[in-house]
Design an enzyme around this catalytic site. Structure first.
Site, PDB file in Angstrom:
ATOM      1  N   SER A   1       3.732  14.723  26.554  1.00  0.00           N
ATOM      2  CA  SER A   1       5.172  12.748  26.884  1.00  0.00           C
ATOM      3  C   SER A   1       5.758  14.225  25.522  1.00  0.00           C
ATOM      4  O   SER A   1       5.996  14.812  24.697  1.00  0.00           O
ATOM      5  CB  SER A   1       4.830  11.841  25.955  1.00  0.00           C
ATOM      6  OG  SER A   1       3.683  11.299  26.274  1.00  0.00           O
TER       7      SER A   1
ATOM      8  N   HIS B   1       4.484  16.121  22.688  1.00  0.00           N
ATOM      9  CA  HIS B   1       3.650  15.767  21.894  1.00  0.00           C
ATOM     10  C   HIS B   1       2.114  15.615  23.367  1.00  0.00           C
ATOM     11  O   HIS B   1       2.405  15.182  24.397  1.00  0.00           O
ATOM     12  CB  HIS B   1       3.140  14.485  21.852  1.00  0.00           C
ATOM     13  CG  HIS B   1       1.898  14.553  20.858  1.00  0.00           C
ATOM     14  ND1 HIS B   1       1.539  14.332  20.001  1.00  0.00           N
ATOM     15  CD2 HIS B   1       0.994  12.510  21.616  1.00  0.00           C
ATOM     16  CE1 HIS B   1       0.544  13.470  19.269  1.00  0.00           C
ATOM     17  NE2 HIS B   1       0.167  13.361  19.853  1.00  0.00           N
TER      18      HIS B   1
ATOM     19  N   ASP C   1       5.609  11.341  16.071  1.00  0.00           N
ATOM     20  CA  ASP C   1       5.089  11.161  17.291  1.00  0.00           C
ATOM     21  C   ASP C   1       5.307   9.797  18.084  1.00  0.00           C
ATOM     22  O   ASP C   1       4.830   9.174  18.672  1.00  0.00           O
ATOM     23  CB  ASP C   1       3.629  11.471  17.542  1.00  0.00           C
ATOM     24  CG  ASP C   1       3.577  12.686  16.934  1.00  0.00           C
ATOM     25  OD1 ASP C   1       4.630  13.833  17.667  1.00  0.00           O
ATOM     26  OD2 ASP C   1       2.122  13.114  16.950  1.00  0.00           O
TER      27      ASP C   1
ATOM     28  N   ASN D   1      10.462  16.682  20.873  1.00  0.00           N
ATOM     29  CA  ASN D   1       9.372  17.399  20.191  1.00  0.00           C
ATOM     30  C   ASN D   1       8.224  16.816  21.678  1.00  0.00           C
ATOM     31  O   ASN D   1       8.926  16.507  22.822  1.00  0.00           O
ATOM     32  CB  ASN D   1       8.581  16.667  19.462  1.00  0.00           C
ATOM     33  CG  ASN D   1       7.185  16.862  19.272  1.00  0.00           C
ATOM     34  OD1 ASN D   1       7.351  18.392  19.363  1.00  0.00           O
ATOM     35  ND2 ASN D   1       6.070  16.139  18.983  1.00  0.00           N
TER      36      ASN D   1
END
Length: 199
Positions: free
Chosen positions: A138, A111, A147, A109
């Site tokens: 990030s 973020h 997260d 992912n």
């Protein structure tokens, strides 16, 4: 070295997906974008994928009474295409621990904060409200903690006097487009030297 088949999941315009597609055009890049999937039929990024010859599908989460049903359909679709890595790119669904476990170490992912700071939503507004001097983004592996997975790469941007959330978001997004392809390459490079093994 083989190119590792990667799916990109989006819910909107998919600008980070576009950055991954552009990076994957390089013959030496270790991943190929095998498909794009959205939970929303109106996601603008689907048109970009289709116009670039990438299979694009809609799996509408609203068609399933429970998250697990939606994720099972998503999982079946990804595996039917031989996907090995799943990259979340503005995919606005919180995935269950069960789905994440199926793709452990292969689910990434991007973020918009310097994790562990500002997990969740509205990161730019929160950074400005706190008077932060630096902000950023990030790329990380996804775990069951929102997260909270191991960070692969980060990029910092300064917070400037007079910044609005939109101004800050624009500068952060430029860095997202830079580091997310690098992060995907890190994960794909590791898998490209291993036999294909999709559980």
């Amino acid at each position: 070295m083989r190119k590792v088949r990667t799916a990109v999941l989006i819910s909107g315009r998919g600008s980070n997906m576009m950055a991954l597609v552009e990076a994957a055009r390089d013959p030496g890049y270790p991943a190929e974008i095998a498909c794009v999937v959205s939970n929303r039929a109106d996601a603008k990024g689907l048109d970009f994928a289709r116009s670039n010859g990438i299979p694009a599908a809609v799996i509408d989460h609203k068609a399933y009474p429970a998250r697990e049903g939606f994720e099972d359909a998503l999982d079946r679709h990804l595996r039917s295409l031989g996907v090995e890595i799943v990259a979340l790119a503005g995919f606005m669904r919180v995935l269950t621990a069960g789905f994440i476990a199926r793709w452990e170490g292969r689910l990434i992912n991007i973020h918009p904060s310097l994790l562990p700071a500002y997990k969740g939503l509205h990161t730019h507004e929160r950074a400005l409200a706190d008077g932060a001097r630096t902000h950023g983004c990030s790329a990380h592996l996804v775990t069951a903690e929102l997260d909270g997975g191991p960070v692969l790469l980060q990029a910092e941007v300064p917070v400037l006097a007079g910044d609005t959330p939109d101004m800050l978001a624009t500068r952060v997004l430029e860095q997202e487009h830079r580091i997310y392809p690098q992060a995907l390459a890190i994960v794909a490079e590791r898998l490209s030297h291993s036999p294909k093994d999709v559980k």
